[in-house]
Design a protein around this motif. Structure first.
Motif, mmCIF file in Angstrom:
data_model
loop_
_atom_site.group_PDB
_atom_site.id
_atom_site.type_symbol
_atom_site.label_atom_id
_atom_site.label_comp_id
_atom_site.label_asym_id
_atom_site.label_seq_id
_atom_site.Cartn_x
_atom_site.Cartn_y
_atom_site.Cartn_z
ATOM 1 N N LYS A 194 -18.909 -7.255 15.574
ATOM 2 C CA LYS A 194 -17.928 -8.313 15.295
ATOM 3 C C LYS A 194 -17.391 -8.409 16.656
ATOM 4 O O LYS A 194 -16.960 -9.914 16.933
ATOM 5 N N GLU A 228 -9.009 -12.914 6.461
ATOM 6 C CA GLU A 228 -10.028 -13.443 7.086
ATOM 7 C C GLU A 228 -9.774 -14.424 8.157
ATOM 8 O O GLU A 228 -8.962 -15.452 7.768
ATOM 9 N N SER A 242 -9.573 -1.206 11.098
ATOM 10 C CA SER A 242 -10.337 -0.583 10.043
ATOM 11 C C SER A 242 -9.699 -0.955 8.562
ATOM 12 O O SER A 242 -8.525 -1.568 8.659
ATOM 13 N N ASP A 243 -10.653 -1.084 7.640
ATOM 14 C CA ASP A 243 -10.321 -1.789 6.333
ATOM 15 C C ASP A 243 -9.426 -0.567 5.654
ATOM 16 O O ASP A 243 -10.049 -0.341 4.507
ATOM 17 N N VAL A 244 -8.345 -0.400 6.183
ATOM 18 C CA VAL A 244 -7.431 0.692 5.409
ATOM 19 C C VAL A 244 -6.065 0.360 5.289
ATOM 20 O O VAL A 244 -5.585 -0.535 5.973
ATOM 21 N N LYS A 284 -4.712 -4.263 5.235
ATOM 22 C CA LYS A 284 -5.239 -5.404 4.583
ATOM 23 C C LYS A 284 -4.151 -6.537 4.142
ATOM 24 O O LYS A 284 -4.668 -7.609 3.633
ATOM 25 N N TYR A 304 0.923 -1.195 -0.036
ATOM 26 C CA TYR A 304 0.070 0.005 -0.002
ATOM 27 C C TYR A 304 0.930 1.305 0.088
ATOM 28 O O TYR A 304 0.648 2.197 -0.784
ATOM 29 N N TYR A 359 -10.085 -9.232 11.713
ATOM 30 C CA TYR A 359 -11.328 -8.791 10.851
ATOM 31 C C TYR A 359 -11.285 -7.450 10.512
ATOM 32 O O TYR A 359 -11.273 -6.418 11.428
ATOM 33 N N LEU A 360 -11.384 -6.994 9.353
ATOM 34 C CA LEU A 360 -11.428 -5.713 8.877
ATOM 35 C C LEU A 360 -12.762 -5.165 8.354
ATOM 36 O O LEU A 360 -13.580 -5.928 7.911
ATOM 37 N N ILE A 361 -12.998 -4.205 8.933
ATOM 38 C CA ILE A 361 -14.321 -3.653 9.015
ATOM 39 C C ILE A 361 -14.147 -1.881 8.261
ATOM 40 O O ILE A 361 -13.317 -1.439 8.636
ATOM 41 N N GLY A 362 -15.181 -1.567 7.619
ATOM 42 C CA GLY A 362 -15.110 -0.155 7.196
ATOM 43 C C GLY A 362 -14.736 0.653 8.239
ATOM 44 O O GLY A 362 -15.265 0.780 9.362
ATOM 45 N N LYS A 363 -14.046 1.980 7.696
ATOM 46 C CA LYS A 363 -13.446 2.804 8.611
ATOM 47 C C LYS A 363 -14.554 3.566 9.138
ATOM 48 O O LYS A 363 -15.617 3.880 8.632
#
Ligand code: GMT
Length: 374
Positions: free
Chosen positions: A331, A314, A303-305, A309, A156, A318-322
């Motif tokens: 979760k 998985e 956060s899914d940022v 990632k 990234y 667990y990545l969840i939307g910011k």
């Protein structure tokens, strides 16, 4: 066995994961026979005792009434030049681009050893925050271009650097790492009883409490979880947003559930008693404390940022939307209510760290890179 090198390492010694990685890298390289010279204004925090083949050179910061802002970058360049010349350094490896790569470049020019190789490791905000502040952009770009080798701690960060800095230099991703022999789950009933006397679930967060870490999210998620799960929150670290979090806890009337522990050395003990780790940051180019938690078998919700990632996949966390507080809390409730799922995620996390992010996996990648650049 590859070639043995004399390596200078510069980093920020007191705060942040970049200093931790630089120090652990130096320790790992010294164990493998390389001679390491740390050059900084203070002894790096994790250089906590005298190690074989490791030396520390303190940069004196000149204070003079004329200098409202002491020229640290120049004092550092001078010291680097001296160490390059008199310690016969072959590789100068700087962590965090600004101002270290610029100091390294100047040191190369002033020393008589022009064949020394300058390597810069990009860590995150040197690119994402500081580096692309318009006034800093040209100097950061220059620091990257004049380095003989550049690495980034995630794909990234590498791709973002290419995109925003338009540099021609090839950047290699070398991930951050942890020593899984040190960062491992250790049973500690005394500590568990101290924080969770009635068997409450223990949720933890470690950071420098800067706005980017979103401590407000941590407290909000915890408050949500608390409605369903008997839990306590350990907040480890300190920084500008601590007071904001304290005020939130008072307003939510959850002060008895939230322990502000300040800066701590015994991170492994604290992670070992944790059931869940929260990292709801605005952005992370990597997320070193999430890696440390995973190594201690603690499932992470983040956060899914950014580079998170590449670290959390998985079933290892667990990545969840910011800023999706409710999503992260739900979760968390799911994991904390299902011991099998919690253990399964923790064990998977540990396996992933052992396979891809262990010190014994990553240090050889740096050695190989040094040899290629050398
Ligand atoms: O957040 C910072 O600016 C500090 C910096 C550091 O020195 O710890 O953090 C960055 O580097 C770490 C080590 O490589 C990464 O784990 C962090 O994700 C990264 N921080 C950000 O990208 C915000």
């Amino acid at each position: 066995m590859g070639i043995i090198l004399k390596i200078g390492i510069t980093c920020y010694p007191t705060y942040g994961g970049s200093g931790v990685i630089a120090t652990e890298l130096g320790k790992g390289l010294a164990k493998k026979g390389h001679e390491i010279h740390f050059i900084s204004y203070k002894m790096p925090l994790r250089l906590d005792r005298c190690y074989d083949r490791i030396y520390f050179h303190e940069v004196e910061v000149l204070s003079y009434p004329l200098f409202e802002y002491p020229p640290y970058a120049l004092s550092l360049a001078s010291k680097m030049g001296e160490i390059i010349e008199y310690q016969n350094i072959e590789i100068l490896h700087v962590h965090y681009c600004i101002p270290h790569s610029i100091s390294g470049y100047i040191a190369k020019q002033i020393s008589n050893k022009k064949d020394i190789k300058l390597i810069t490791t990009l860590h995150g905000t040197d690119i994402t925050l500081v580096g692309n502040e318009p006034s800093f952009l040209p100097v950061t770009k220059f620091g990257i271009e004049v380095s003989d080798g550049v690495t980034a701690v995630s794909d990234y960060l590498k791709n973002r650097t290419y995109k925003e800095f338009n540099v021609s230099k090839e950047i290699q991703t070398i991930y951050n790492f942890v020593d899984t022999k040190i960062f491992r789950k250790i049973e500690n009933d005394r500590l568990k009883k101290r924080f969770a006397p009635k068997g409450e679930k223990i949720i933890s967060h470690i950071s420098n409490f800067r706005p980017l870490k979103r401590i407000d999210n941590v407290v909000n998620i915890f408050n949500f979880i608390l409605k369903e799960v008997d839990a306590v929150l350990l907040l480890i670290g300190d920084g500008p947003d601590r007071v904001k979090a304290e005020v939130m806890c008072r307003e939510m009337n959850i002060c008895d559930r939230v322990k502000f522990l300040g800066k701590q050395d015994g991170i492994v003990d604290l992670l070992s008693v944790s059931d869940l780790f929260l990292m709801p940051s605005e952005l992370e180019s990597f997320g070193l404390s999430a890696l440390e938690a995973m190594s201690c078998e603690v499932p992470v919700i983040a956060s899914d940022v950014g580079g998170l990632k590449e670290l959390i996949v998985e079933n290892t966390g667990y990545l969840i939307g910011k800023n999706n507080i409710e999503g992260m809390a739900k979760k968390g409730i799911e994991i904390l209510s299902d011991e099998n799922l919690r253990e399964f995620s923790g064990e998977n996390a540990r396996k992933r760290v052992e396979e891809f992010f262990d010190i014994d996996v990553i240090v050889p990648q740096y050695e190989k890179y040094y040899e290629e650049v050398h």
